[in-house]
Design a protein around this motif. Structure first.
Motif, PDB file in Angstrom:
ATOM      1  N   VAL A 174      33.269  34.390  53.189  1.00 51.50           N
ATOM      2  CA  VAL A 174      34.112  34.463  51.994  1.00 51.50           C
ATOM      3  C   VAL A 174      33.559  33.575  50.884  1.00 51.50           C
ATOM      4  N   LYS A 175      33.034  32.431  51.242  1.00 52.23           N
ATOM      5  CA  LYS A 175      32.487  31.532  50.220  1.00 52.23           C
ATOM      6  C   LYS A 175      31.301  32.168  49.510  1.00 52.23           C
ATOM      7  N   THR A 212      32.691  34.783  47.082  1.00 53.30           N
ATOM      8  CA  THR A 212      33.314  34.110  45.937  1.00 53.30           C
ATOM      9  C   THR A 212      32.261  33.557  44.983  1.00 53.30           C
ATOM     10  N   LYS A 213      31.204  32.998  45.514  1.00 54.90           N
ATOM     11  CA  LYS A 213      30.134  32.461  44.678  1.00 54.90           C
ATOM     12  C   LYS A 213      29.463  33.569  43.877  1.00 54.90           C
ATOM     13  N   MET A 233      30.799  36.422  42.949  1.00 51.41           N
ATOM     14  CA  MET A 233      31.730  36.888  41.918  1.00 51.41           C
ATOM     15  C   MET A 233      31.775  35.920  40.744  1.00 51.41           C
ATOM     16  N   THR A 234      31.681  34.638  41.018  1.00 50.13           N
ATOM     17  CA  THR A 234      31.644  33.650  39.930  1.00 50.13           C
ATOM     18  C   THR A 234      30.384  33.813  39.079  1.00 50.13           C
ATOM     19  N   PHE A 276      38.348  43.015  48.611  1.00 52.25           N
ATOM     20  CA  PHE A 276      38.335  41.628  48.148  1.00 52.25           C
ATOM     21  C   PHE A 276      38.225  41.542  46.630  1.00 52.25           C
ATOM     22  N   GLU A 280      39.960  38.784  44.470  1.00 47.94           N
ATOM     23  CA  GLU A 280      39.302  37.498  44.240  1.00 47.94           C
ATOM     24  C   GLU A 280      38.622  37.473  42.879  1.00 47.94           C
ATOM     25  N   LEU A 281      38.082  38.593  42.441  1.00 43.32           N
ATOM     26  CA  LEU A 281      37.463  38.656  41.112  1.00 43.32           C
ATOM     27  C   LEU A 281      38.507  38.435  40.020  1.00 43.32           C
ATOM     28  N   TYR A 319      41.325  36.814  40.317  1.00 42.60           N
ATOM     29  CA  TYR A 319      41.739  35.408  40.406  1.00 42.60           C
ATOM     30  C   TYR A 319      40.725  34.500  39.715  1.00 42.60           C
ATOM     31  N   GLU A 320      39.432  34.701  40.010  1.00 40.37           N
ATOM     32  CA  GLU A 320      38.407  33.859  39.407  1.00 40.37           C
ATOM     33  C   GLU A 320      38.327  34.081  37.895  1.00 40.37           C
ATOM     34  N   GLY A 328      45.853  39.449  42.420  1.00 39.51           N
ATOM     35  CA  GLY A 328      45.104  38.390  41.749  1.00 39.51           C
ATOM     36  C   GLY A 328      45.967  37.565  40.812  1.00 39.51           C
TER      37      GLY A 328
END
Length: 481
Positions: free
Chosen positions: A332-333, A336-337, A339-340, A367, A370-371, A373-374, A412
């Motif tokens: 997941v990390k 997430t990275k 997507m950031t 997922f 998560e985009l 949310y970020e 999100g």
């Protein structure tokens, strides 16, 4: 005469029945009208009676009727049976009555034969036949049969196992469902067992060409699984020579593959470099190819692509991720990275189509919240209206392109609402920016009423000068007793 003597003895017997007297009269009439050789037949029991005229047949038919009539009355005795048998066989006097009834005898009644059962117990018309004869019908064939072929029914026949050869087109049809099923379960052992059942020697080089050709119509995650499959099949189902011939077939067919997949040379170059890194191909196949000038333009481009990847700085170490880490197998990390980084690249380039392509390449539709949310957190931390406008435009395009479903968009926003207590510690103006951003998204028309109803609000701090900050401090302080 002996016949007259037998007739007188019969008349003297008081127990003689009317059937016997009638049969004796008929026999006497036949003997008187018969041939002169009839006296010779009276010496004993004849095994085969002499043929007589129509009169004898009439006696036989009449005797049968008398037998049936006598049996119905239940009056049959030994004397009557002897007389009837003598009449049927054309003899009298010395005939011995058998130990069982005449009607149950299996001896031929027409005066011919040896008295054996008919057909050796095989039965008559409409029955199954001799027991066990059905198993011998195919083994023993009648040479007198009109359909008997002496050339085809030769006894000196040698049977050999013949395995029909499978063409490359038929092998592709058989292998395609196996590879597609492998993309679902990811078990290379099951694929090896399935290939062993359909593979023959000449078809082994086509294993590599088929799996690579099928993967060209799929995503990078399936291409990564294809590279793993080739590495696992090496040494068990196919050899290094088979893999080398398979890539040669792909290089020859590359102009046709480019019509369906425009980036086929790049994909094939990645497969070549990955096969060399997995020790499935010798490096000289890429670095020093044979007949490079005779190769087509697309084949030369694929070989140059593989050579470039192998000669990069620390290229062999990065070839394990030549297809990336697509799909839900990544941590997941890591997702997430990525997507950031996607959002930061979008803010610098404002290229919406590139952002869509990168999001599809991640292959994590479950997922996508998560985009969202970020993107909202990055907007709150930027404290910039330009960032708000850019993020609102990106989220609207993702909603219109159906890359982010309404459920993911809603999830999100709700995650941000739940984490506002922690976010406001780092960004004191987070509630004000969030209120303004949600209002902008509402005007864009891609958020639901549930998001608006769950929008958090934080009351501002009251001051004492406004009169509602608490009790006013008294002018005098009471003295304790």
């Amino acid at each position: 005469m002996d016949i007259e003597t037998a007739q007188q003895n019969g008349n003297a017997d008081s127990r003689e029945s009317s059937v016997e007297r009638e049969l004796n009269e008929e026999v006497q009439a036949v003997e008187l009208n018969g041939s002169s050789d009839s006296a010779k037949s009276l010496n004993g029991l004849m095994k085969k009676p002499l043929p007589v005229g129509d009169g004898h047949d009439r006696i036989k038919r009449k005797a049968k009727r008398l037998i049936q009539r006598q049996n119905s009355r239940g009056e049959t005795n030994g004397a009557a049976s002897a007389a009837i048998a003598a009449a049927l066989n054309g003899t009298t006097g010395s005939y011995v009555v058998p130990h069982r009834r005449w009607k149950n005898s299996r001896r031929s009644r027409n005066g011919h034969g040896r008295g054996l059962p008919k057909k050796g117990g095989a039965g008559g018309k409409g029955v199954w036949g001799l027991p066990g004869s059905e198993a011998l019908e195919e083994v023993y064939e009648d040479e007198n049969d009109p359909n008997y072929d002496s050339e085809c029914n030769d006894k000196n026949i040698e049977l050999r196992e013949v395995i029909p050869e499978v063409t490359p087109e038929e092998f592709f049809k058989l292998a395609e469902p196996i590879v597609l099923e492998y993309y679902e379960h990811g078990d290379t052992h099951e694929v090896a067992v399935s290939f062993d059942e359909i593979l023959t020697g000449p078809l082994r080089p086509y294993v590599t060409s088929v799996v690579v050709e099928i993967s060209m119509d799929h995503k990078d995650s399936q291409r990564e699984m294809t590279s793993v499959l080739i590495s696992d099949l090496y040494g068990r189902v196919i050899t290094a020579k088979d893999i080398e011939k398979g890539f040669e077939i792909l290089l020859e067919n590359l102009p046709d593959l480019t019509l369906d997949t425009p980036d086929a040379p790049t994909i094939l170059g990645n497969f070549l470099a990955r096969a060399v890194a997995d020790d499935c191909l010798p490096p000289k196949f890429v670095t020093k190819p044979t007949d490079l000038d005779a190769q087509s333009q697309h084949a030369a481009a694929a070989i140059r692509r593989a050579d470039t990847l192998l000669h990069m700085k620390q290229g062999w170490a990065h070839l394990d991720n030549v297809w990336g880490m697509g799909g839900p197998l990544r941590p997941v990390k890591t997702i997430t990275k990525e997507m950031t980084l996607l959002l930061k690249e979008y803010l610098s380039s404002r290229d919406i189509q590139e952002a869509h392509r990168c999001l599809r390449a991640l292959e994590v539709p479950h997922f996508h919240h998560e985009l969202v949310y970020e993107a909202i957190v990055m907007t709150l931390e930027s404290l910039s209206q330009t960032t708000e406008e850019a993020m609102c435009e990106l989220l609207k395009s993702l909603d219109e392109a159906c890359l982010v479903l309404p459920a993911g968009m809603e999830q999100g926003f709700l995650r941000v609402f739940d984490d506002m207590a922690d976010i406001v510690l780092d960004v004191p103006l987070a509630y004000i920016i969030l209120d303004r951003f949600v209002e902008r998204c509402n005007r864009a028309g891609f958020i639901t009423d549930k998001i608006l109803s769950n929008m958090p609000s934080r009351g501002r701090k009251r001051f004492v000068s406004e009169g509602d900050g608490g009790h006013i401090k008294p002018q005098t302080i009471p003295i304790r007793d």
